[in-house]
Scaffold this active site. Structure first.
Site, short mmCIF file in Angstrom:
data_model
loop_
_atom_site.label_atom_id
_atom_site.label_comp_id
_atom_site.label_asym_id
_atom_site.label_seq_id
_atom_site.Cartn_x
_atom_site.Cartn_y
_atom_site.Cartn_z
N HIS A 225 8.21 -37.18 -22.71
CA HIS A 225 7.96 -36.96 -24.14
C HIS A 225 8.58 -38.12 -24.96
CE1 HIS A 225 7.65 -34.20 -27.76
NE2 HIS A 225 8.42 -35.17 -28.21
N GLU A 226 9.84 -38.45 -24.65
CA GLU A 226 10.52 -39.51 -25.42
C GLU A 226 9.93 -40.88 -25.10
OE1 GLU A 226 12.07 -38.34 -27.75
OE2 GLU A 226 12.45 -36.36 -26.93
N GLN B 194 11.59 -42.12 -34.25
CA GLN B 194 11.73 -40.88 -35.02
C GLN B 194 12.80 -40.98 -36.11
OE1 GLN B 194 11.88 -38.28 -31.32
NE2 GLN B 194 10.80 -36.94 -32.73
N CYS C 117 8.26 -30.91 -31.13
CA CYS C 117 8.77 -32.25 -31.42
C CYS C 117 9.46 -32.19 -32.77
CB CYS C 117 7.59 -33.23 -31.45
SG CYS C 117 8.05 -34.91 -31.90
N LEU C 118 10.61 -32.83 -32.89
CA LEU C 118 11.34 -32.77 -34.17
C LEU C 118 10.54 -33.39 -35.32
CD1 LEU C 118 14.97 -33.57 -32.94
CD2 LEU C 118 14.12 -31.37 -33.75
N GLY D 106 15.88 -34.15 -27.19
CA GLY D 106 15.72 -35.59 -27.09
C GLY D 106 15.31 -36.16 -28.43
N HIS E 192 6.98 -41.65 -27.16
CA HIS E 192 7.27 -42.04 -28.55
C HIS E 192 7.38 -43.57 -28.67
CE1 HIS E 192 7.73 -38.47 -31.00
NE2 HIS E 192 8.53 -37.89 -30.14
ZN ZN Z 1 8.98 -35.89 -30.10
#
Ligand code: ZN
Length: 197
Positions: free
Chosen positions: A137-138, A51, A93-94, A46, A141
């Site tokens: 999670h997304e 991000q 997480c990226l 995701g 953000h």
């Molecule tokens: Zn993340």
């Protein structure tokens, strides 16, 4: 459409509350394609607009496995309209290269959002599935919340960060999740998966 640079932990963009999308314009559709291109390029499950530096309420998810056809899901102006149960979720997480930890999530969620054409839809994800956890999670953000904020205590959070050479998190960001924690302790069998979002 392009692969964008991922905003790293420490950048203020990740801590800002993102704004609702007022119109599904060409710009928003390009943002969605950029999110998808970037997520696939980084092998993520995701990716949320902050991000890639855009504080707008948009995220994308694809929980298909490597040998399955792509199955991109687009969420614009999402609202979590139902949540229940609790699970431990092993997440990365990226925006936090190589840092992983166990965080608390709801087991079941129902989300209402707009798709890339502005059409409303409702999606349910249950059983602590990867999709259920990725949605949370997304969604976080978009409110400036990071997975590390779901750690049980500051020592645990800063150990995970410190091991990867990342700056400690301010204790004020840690979330009080007594109800989730109680439910996890009462239902100890939990899925463990290792994915970056
Ligand atoms: Zn993340």
């Amino acid at each position: 459409m392009a692969i964008k640079k991922i905003v790293s932990y420490g950048d203020e963009t990740l801590r800002k509350k993102s704004k609702e999308v007022s119109k599904i314009s060409k710009k928003i559709q390009t943002l969605v394609h950029d999110l998808l291109d970037t997520m696939y390029a980084k092998n993520g499950v995701g990716l949320a607009a902050p991000q890639i530096g855009e504080n707008l309420r948009v995220f994308v998810i694809d929980v298909s496995s490597n040998n399955e056809p792509l199955c991109p899901l687009v969420f614009i102006n999402p609202k979590i309209i139902k949540k229940s149960g609790a699970v431990n979720s092993y997440e990365g997480c990226l925006s936090f290269p190589e840092a992983y930890t166990n965080v608390r999530r709801y087991k079941n969620v129902m989300v209402k959002a707009l798709d890339i054409h502005g059409k409303p839809f409702v999606r349910e994800a249950t059983d602590g599935s990867l999709l259920a956890r990725a949605i949370q999670h997304e969604f976080d953000h978009l409110d400036g919340i990071l997975f590390i904020d779901h750690c049980r205590n500051i020592e645990e959070a800063n150990k995970v960060l410190g091991e990867k050479g990342l700056a400690p998190v301010d204790e004020a960001y840690l979330l009080e999740e007594e109800v989730l924690e109680k439910e996890i302790l009462e239902n100890p069998v939990q899925p463990v998966e290792d994915e970056e979002e």
